[in-house]
Design an enzyme around this catalytic site. Sequence first.
Site, short mmCIF file in Angstrom:
data_model
loop_
_atom_site.label_atom_id
_atom_site.label_comp_id
_atom_site.label_asym_id
_atom_site.label_seq_id
_atom_site.Cartn_x
_atom_site.Cartn_y
_atom_site.Cartn_z
N HIS A 239 0.82 -1.22 0.00
CA HIS A 239 0.00 0.00 0.00
C HIS A 239 0.85 1.27 0.00
O HIS A 239 0.33 2.35 -0.24
CB HIS A 239 -0.93 0.00 1.22
CG HIS A 239 -2.03 -1.02 1.10
ND1 HIS A 239 -3.30 -0.69 0.73
CD2 HIS A 239 -2.02 -2.37 1.27
CE1 HIS A 239 -4.05 -1.78 0.69
NE2 HIS A 239 -3.29 -2.82 1.01
N ASP B 143 3.48 9.33 -0.81
CA ASP B 143 2.30 8.58 -0.36
C ASP B 143 2.03 7.47 -1.38
O ASP B 143 2.08 7.72 -2.59
CB ASP B 143 1.09 9.54 -0.32
CG ASP B 143 0.11 9.20 0.79
OD1 ASP B 143 0.06 8.03 1.19
OD2 ASP B 143 -0.61 10.11 1.26
#
Length: 468
Positions: free
Chosen positions: A158, A366
């Site tokens: 992720h 991110d």
Amino acid sequence: MSRLIVISNRVSAPKGRSPAGAQGGLAVALGAMLREYRGLWFGWSGEKTDHFTGQINMHREDGITTATIDLEEQDVDEYYNGYANRTLWPLFHYRIDLAEYDRSFGSGYERVNHRFAETVAPLIEPDDIVWVHDYHLIPLGTQLRQAGLKNKIGFFLHIPWPPRRLLVSLPFHERLVRSMLDYDLIGFQNEEWLDSFRDYVRHELGGTVDDDGTIVVGKRKVKAGCYPIGVDFEEFTEAVKSDETQLAYDRLLQSAEDKKVIIGVDRLDYSKGIEERFWGYRRFLEEHPDYHGQVLLLQIAPPSRGEVHTYEAIRERLDELSGRINGGFAEVDWVPIRYVNRGYNRAELAGFYRASDIGLITPLRDGMNLVAKEYVAAQDPEDPGVLILSRFAGSASQLGDALLVNPYSKDEISDAIRQALDMPLDERKRRWRSMYDSVAKEDVVWWRQGFVEALKGVEKRANLTIAS
Ligand code: GDG
């Protein structure tokens, strides 16, 4: 139909049972998936025990079966607060300056992965497909193979995958990466992280990459691909119509009293660039006195990982910086930053997003960033807000119609705020429409189906060879 076994560090409570803001992006995405497939979600309960027993706590609620285990204090310190969040998290977000390397972290990480494997293996049937999530559990595939599993096992990361030249600063990096070769499919959020992984495989492991994305290292073959995660679009669209969302929307609009609202929503984490964002906003206030009293920045930042020192430190810096900016610019009837250290549930967030003229989402790095997509999903089609997005968020490759900024540059943030505030309605609608279409189409269902179908499609292993 094969069952799906999902394994992640934490198993989160089904909707409704978890406190506001406690669910991270991963939990939100997995909850939606488990409602659709018959299967099981396995992981740590979040609770500690004096002695690890491997006792499994099974629970069924809201169509989701969960199986959880408790961990010892030492496990939590070394594996979760240690290797996962003090070593891998900073390193994988390109912060080698913050990464800590401690032998005990590494051994705790291996031990907990082994405990996970030993406990979950007996619950897995031969036809099940297994999907392991995130950086806490990279070596789990190898551990499951050692426990005798021949199932199809996929792994999804992720967070970003760091460039090779940073990753080699990790002691025993080769061991960690080699353990990934025991999976059948490895998924990344975007092309950049996938490229970095391939680059590592070529240069450090002497592997090759076939045209169809298969990675070959010696006798081992594994597929690696790009599967960008999306939002639960259907749920979000429903939320926007709910009373709770409407109340939150009204509350923010009324309290803003015609000021333009800029919103940021992030777990309190140094990777999210909140400090740099405050500096950028300060630059905007310095450069545009005409906007004083006309704008406000609402920053929602629930604390996370409070047991890790770097998180305490960023929290202190943000308290100080928001106080200084407010002290320096506020008037009797205007406070430029509303800095809120608590979480809100997603229906409330949807209302806040919709009431905001600008979404200011500027992580330094991110994996994806779901907040940016949620901001787009929540907008009013007749009067949509403007998304200002860091070019270093994984979502930037799908949301190219946002105002993309370098989050390290105060000037770029300041200029983008100005541009967003002055943007004509036609341009706002055009940019928003194209982003909305991609958020609607490439949602969480598209993501999980893409990954699970690809995993089902890999050839079942005939011979079991353990990579490391
Ligand atoms: C990791 C990666 C990747 C609900 N209330 C609050 C809150 N929520 C929900 C948001 C959003 C989620 O939490 C936060 O997701 P993000 O994607 O923004 O960030 P991480 O938690 O760091 O998630 C990330 C994600 O996994 C999925 O793969 O996108 O790159 O780091 O759904 O609605 N969030 C916050 N405050 C609340 O009050 N911050």
